[in-house]
Design a protein around this motif. Structure first.
Motif, PDB file in Angstrom:
ATOM      1  N   THR A  66       0.861  -1.175   0.000  1.00 32.53           N
ATOM      2  CA  THR A  66       0.000   0.000   0.000  1.00 32.53           C
ATOM      3  C   THR A  66       0.907   1.239   0.000  1.00 32.53           C
ATOM      4  OG1 THR A  66      -0.066  -0.012   2.414  1.00 32.53           O
ATOM      5  CG2 THR A  66      -1.814  -1.182   1.278  1.00 32.53           C
ATOM      6  N   PRO A  67       0.518   2.339  -0.643  1.00 28.85           N
ATOM      7  CA  PRO A  67      -0.779   2.564  -1.292  1.00 28.85           C
ATOM      8  C   PRO A  67      -0.808   2.169  -2.767  1.00 28.85           C
ATOM      9  CG  PRO A  67       0.458   4.588  -1.290  1.00 28.85           C
ATOM     10  CD  PRO A  67       1.340   3.557  -0.626  1.00 28.85           C
ATOM     11  N   PHE A  68       0.149   1.356  -3.226  1.00 31.10           N
ATOM     12  CA  PHE A  68       0.163   0.973  -4.635  1.00 31.10           C
ATOM     13  C   PHE A  68      -0.900  -0.066  -4.962  1.00 31.10           C
ATOM     14  CE2 PHE A  68       4.386   2.795  -4.120  1.00 31.10           C
ATOM     15  CZ  PHE A  68       4.441   3.625  -5.228  1.00 31.10           C
ATOM     16  N   GLY A 116      -0.501   3.972  -9.177  1.00 33.86           N
ATOM     17  CA  GLY A 116       0.855   4.446  -9.429  1.00 33.86           C
ATOM     18  C   GLY A 116       1.645   3.558 -10.367  1.00 33.86           C
ATOM     19  N   LEU A 117       0.986   2.995 -11.382  1.00 33.60           N
ATOM     20  CA  LEU A 117       1.705   2.124 -12.320  1.00 33.60           C
ATOM     21  C   LEU A 117       2.741   2.899 -13.133  1.00 33.60           C
ATOM     22  CD1 LEU A 117      -1.135  -0.219 -13.615  1.00 33.60           C
ATOM     23  CD2 LEU A 117       0.695  -0.767 -12.000  1.00 33.60           C
ATOM     24  N   HIS A 118       2.604   4.216 -13.185  1.00 36.49           N
ATOM     25  CA  HIS A 118       3.614   5.038 -13.861  1.00 36.49           C
ATOM     26  C   HIS A 118       4.925   5.061 -13.081  1.00 36.49           C
ATOM     27  CE1 HIS A 118       1.479   7.510 -10.972  1.00 36.49           C
ATOM     28  NE2 HIS A 118       2.458   8.396 -10.979  1.00 36.49           N
ATOM     29  N   ARG A 119       4.928   4.447 -11.868  1.00 36.86           N
ATOM     30  CA  ARG A 119       6.157   4.296 -11.102  1.00 36.86           C
ATOM     31  C   ARG A 119       6.559   2.835 -10.926  1.00 36.86           C
ATOM     32  NH1 ARG A 119       9.657   6.842 -10.753  1.00 36.86           N
ATOM     33  NH2 ARG A 119      10.208   6.736  -8.559  1.00 36.86           N
ATOM     34  N   PRO A 123       6.514  -0.659 -19.121  1.00 35.53           N
ATOM     35  CA  PRO A 123       5.880  -0.080 -20.312  1.00 35.53           C
ATOM     36  C   PRO A 123       5.049   1.160 -19.999  1.00 35.53           C
ATOM     37  CG  PRO A 123       5.586  -2.467 -20.268  1.00 35.53           C
ATOM     38  CD  PRO A 123       6.115  -2.075 -18.924  1.00 35.53           C
ATOM     39  N   ILE A 124       4.409   1.172 -18.832  1.00 38.32           N
ATOM     40  CA  ILE A 124       3.594   2.335 -18.476  1.00 38.32           C
ATOM     41  C   ILE A 124       4.482   3.492 -18.023  1.00 38.32           C
ATOM     42  CG2 ILE A 124       1.840   3.172 -16.855  1.00 38.32           C
ATOM     43  CD1 ILE A 124       0.478   0.495 -17.070  1.00 38.32           C
ATOM     44  N   ILE A 125       5.609   3.201 -17.409  1.00 38.42           N
ATOM     45  CA  ILE A 125       6.564   4.264 -17.067  1.00 38.42           C
ATOM     46  C   ILE A 125       6.966   5.022 -18.329  1.00 38.42           C
ATOM     47  CG2 ILE A 125       8.912   4.740 -16.254  1.00 38.42           C
ATOM     48  CD1 ILE A 125       8.574   2.370 -14.318  1.00 38.42           C
ATOM     49  N   ASP A 126       7.323   4.276 -19.371  1.00 34.35           N
ATOM     50  CA  ASP A 126       7.758   4.904 -20.620  1.00 34.35           C
ATOM     51  C   ASP A 126       6.606   5.639 -21.300  1.00 34.35           C
ATOM     52  OD1 ASP A 126      10.270   3.837 -20.176  1.00 34.35           O
ATOM     53  OD2 ASP A 126       9.958   2.103 -21.480  1.00 34.35           O
ATOM     54  N   TYR A 127       5.435   5.017 -21.324  1.00 30.36           N
ATOM     55  CA  TYR A 127       4.287   5.648 -21.988  1.00 30.36           C
ATOM     56  C   TYR A 127       3.879   6.929 -21.266  1.00 30.36           C
ATOM     57  CZ  TYR A 127      -0.378   6.596 -23.671  1.00 30.36           C
ATOM     58  OH  TYR A 127      -1.472   7.233 -24.194  1.00 30.36           O
ATOM     59  N   GLN A 140      -0.780  10.374 -14.225  1.00 35.59           N
ATOM     60  CA  GLN A 140      -0.621   9.198 -13.388  1.00 35.59           C
ATOM     61  C   GLN A 140      -1.466   8.077 -13.996  1.00 35.59           C
ATOM     62  OE1 GLN A 140      -2.280  10.444  -9.588  1.00 35.59           O
ATOM     63  NE2 GLN A 140      -4.275   9.620 -10.149  1.00 35.59           N
ATOM     64  N   VAL A 141      -1.154   6.821 -13.659  1.00 36.96           N
ATOM     65  CA  VAL A 141      -1.884   5.697 -14.249  1.00 36.96           C
ATOM     66  C   VAL A 141      -2.217   4.669 -13.170  1.00 36.96           C
ATOM     67  CG1 VAL A 141      -1.891   3.876 -15.991  1.00 36.96           C
ATOM     68  CG2 VAL A 141      -0.693   6.020 -16.452  1.00 36.96           C
ATOM     69  N   ASN A 142      -3.485   4.285 -13.095  1.00 37.85           N
ATOM     70  CA  ASN A 142      -3.955   3.199 -12.243  1.00 37.85           C
ATOM     71  C   ASN A 142      -4.589   2.123 -13.113  1.00 37.85           C
ATOM     72  OD1 ASN A 142      -3.270   4.854 -10.081  1.00 37.85           O
ATOM     73  ND2 ASN A 142      -5.378   5.429  -9.631  1.00 37.85           N
ATOM     74  N   ALA A 143      -4.627   0.900 -12.609  1.00 38.46           N
ATOM     75  CA  ALA A 143      -5.364  -0.177 -13.268  1.00 38.46           C
ATOM     76  C   ALA A 143      -6.517  -0.599 -12.374  1.00 38.46           C
ATOM     77  CB  ALA A 143      -4.453  -1.371 -13.545  1.00 38.46           C
TER      78      ALA A 143
END
Length: 411
Positions: A66-68, A116-119, A123-127, A140-143
């Motif tokens: 958490t909190p990821f 926080g998938l951008h961290r 692939p999501i970090i780069d995108y 920021q990106v969540n799934a």
């Protein structure tokens, strides 16, 4: 200010989410209207960014804490203890994800939210970094992973714009126009709970099932809820925290300390309960504030916002081992490029050129200015071809830039 890494005019990271040209989206939809784009209208799907297998890997092998990760069911967020546990020997932390508990909660209908998938996810970090360059706003990106025939959250709105990118399964979305237009981060939907609930009972602006490869854009404030279909649904929510004119005002007000009139103490014995007595103080303060704002310049205000933006985003990650290895091998034949998404100012003064980022400043002889500016354009260039320097000096400059994290030498 330069922000580089190659950024073609087509803005590909943004364009891949849209069925219309980027220019039309910017003029007609950004912050104004929702937009549904079907997979057949887009250039590609999104399984290069994320998959159902990626969900299982994050839950089982990545030691996510958490909190990821969080979980929710029927509009309520579950306590962390319902899906986490101590990490065991060698990982003495109490909130690592527990695959056993996640399975149990998920089988009972709870949604998995991987935040926080951008961290976290390469692939999501780069995108995300590329999308930040295209938009000029933090991302920021969540799934969201929802079991069949389930709804994770009640109708609500977000205080940031979003792209919903459907990765796997299907999800039925109901979208309604705002009851509070352009909400700020300090104005969550819970402040308008009753109005949101009433609006959600009306005819939706969009009523559609998203399938793999579909994309949905929602401006902040647009009310939404979603229910999965007959199989597990996986979608990415790309949150775009657009800077606003309110942020420009905040940047202007950050300069109040430059006004002697605004720094002055209020009178002794002032009574804030006496509005009539307080009126002259307010009038004088507004006059001083108007004078300060009138003297403000675009460069200073933009610089304040730029410093905030630098703190909200991340430049391309540096690989410590690979970087030191590259420095050992760097010569005139090595290609170097500017570090992706790194914002910095290049300032020439006297016999020095300075490169100033949020975290550090590098000073080089003025002879290196042309070379630095050429690298900052973004495209790779062989060190021996850097303008304004002989081969030996070019190697020295390139090594300094790579060592200090302003440039990278790809393998």
């Amino acid at each position: 200010m330069v922000t580089t890494g190659p950024r073609p005019d087509a803005q590909p990271a943004l364009a891949r989410c849209l069925r219309i040209p980027v220019e039309q989206f910017a003029a007609e939809y950004w912050g104004r209207r929702a937009l549904l784009s079907r997979a057949s209208e887009l250039t590609s799907g999104f399984d290069d960014l994320f998959t159902a297998d990626a969900v299982d890997e994050l839950v089982t092998r990545r030691g996510v804490r958490t909190p990821f990760i969080r979980m929710a069911r029927e509009g309520s967020v579950l306590p962390a203890s319902a899906y986490t546990a101590p990490g065991g020997l060698g990982a003495e932390v109490g909130d690592q994800v527990s695959s056993d508990q996640v399975l149990e909660r998920f089988a009972d209908g709870a949604t998995i939210v991987l935040q926080g998938l951008h961290r976290l996810w390469p692939p999501i970090i780069d995108y995300t970094r590329a999308l930040v360059d295209d938009l000029g706003h933090p991302v920021q990106v969540n799934a969201y992973v929802t079991p069949r025939s389930s709804q994770g959250f009640d109708p609500h709105y977000d205080t940031h714009d979003v792209f919903v990118l459907q990765v796997a399964g299907e999800k039925h979305w109901r979208i309604h126009e705002p009851v509070h237009v352009d909400p700020l981060g300090s104005q969550p939907w819970t402040e308008h709970r009753a109005a949101v609930a009433r609006a959600a009972l009306g005819a939706p602006a969009i009523d559609a099932v998203l399938r793999p490869g579909d994309a949905l854009y929602l401006p902040r404030g647009w009310i939404h809820s979603a229910t999965s279909g007959d199989a597990t649904s996986v979608h990415l929510t790309v949150g775009m925290a657009a800077y606003t004119r309110a942020d420009v005002v905040s940047a202007l007000l950050a300069g109040v300390g430059e006004s002697a009139a605004l720094r002055a103490s209020l009178p002794v014995g002032i009574d804030f309960a006496d509005a009539e007595a307080f009126a002259p103080v307010l009038r004088e303060t507004v006059e001083a504030l108007v004078e300060l704002v009138g003297q403000s310049d675009a460069a200073g205000t933009a610089a304040r916002l730029g410093r905030r933006f630098d703190g909200d985003i991340r430049a391309e990650p540096l690989a410590p081992l690979a970087t030191l290895d590259a420095l050992e091998r760097l010569d005139a034949a090595t290609a170097v490029r500017w570090r992706g998404s790194l914002r910095a100012r290049i300032v020439a003064s006297g016999d020095r050129v300075r490169i100033v980022s949020r975290t550090k400043t590098l000073s080089l002889p003025i002879e290196a200015e042309q070379a630095v500016r050429r690298i900052a354009e973004g495209a790779p260039i062989e060190v021996g071809s850097l303008p304004g320097l002989d081969a030996e000096s070019a190697v020295v400059v390139a090594r300094r830039l790579v060592r200090e994290g302003f440039a990278v030498a790809p393998a």
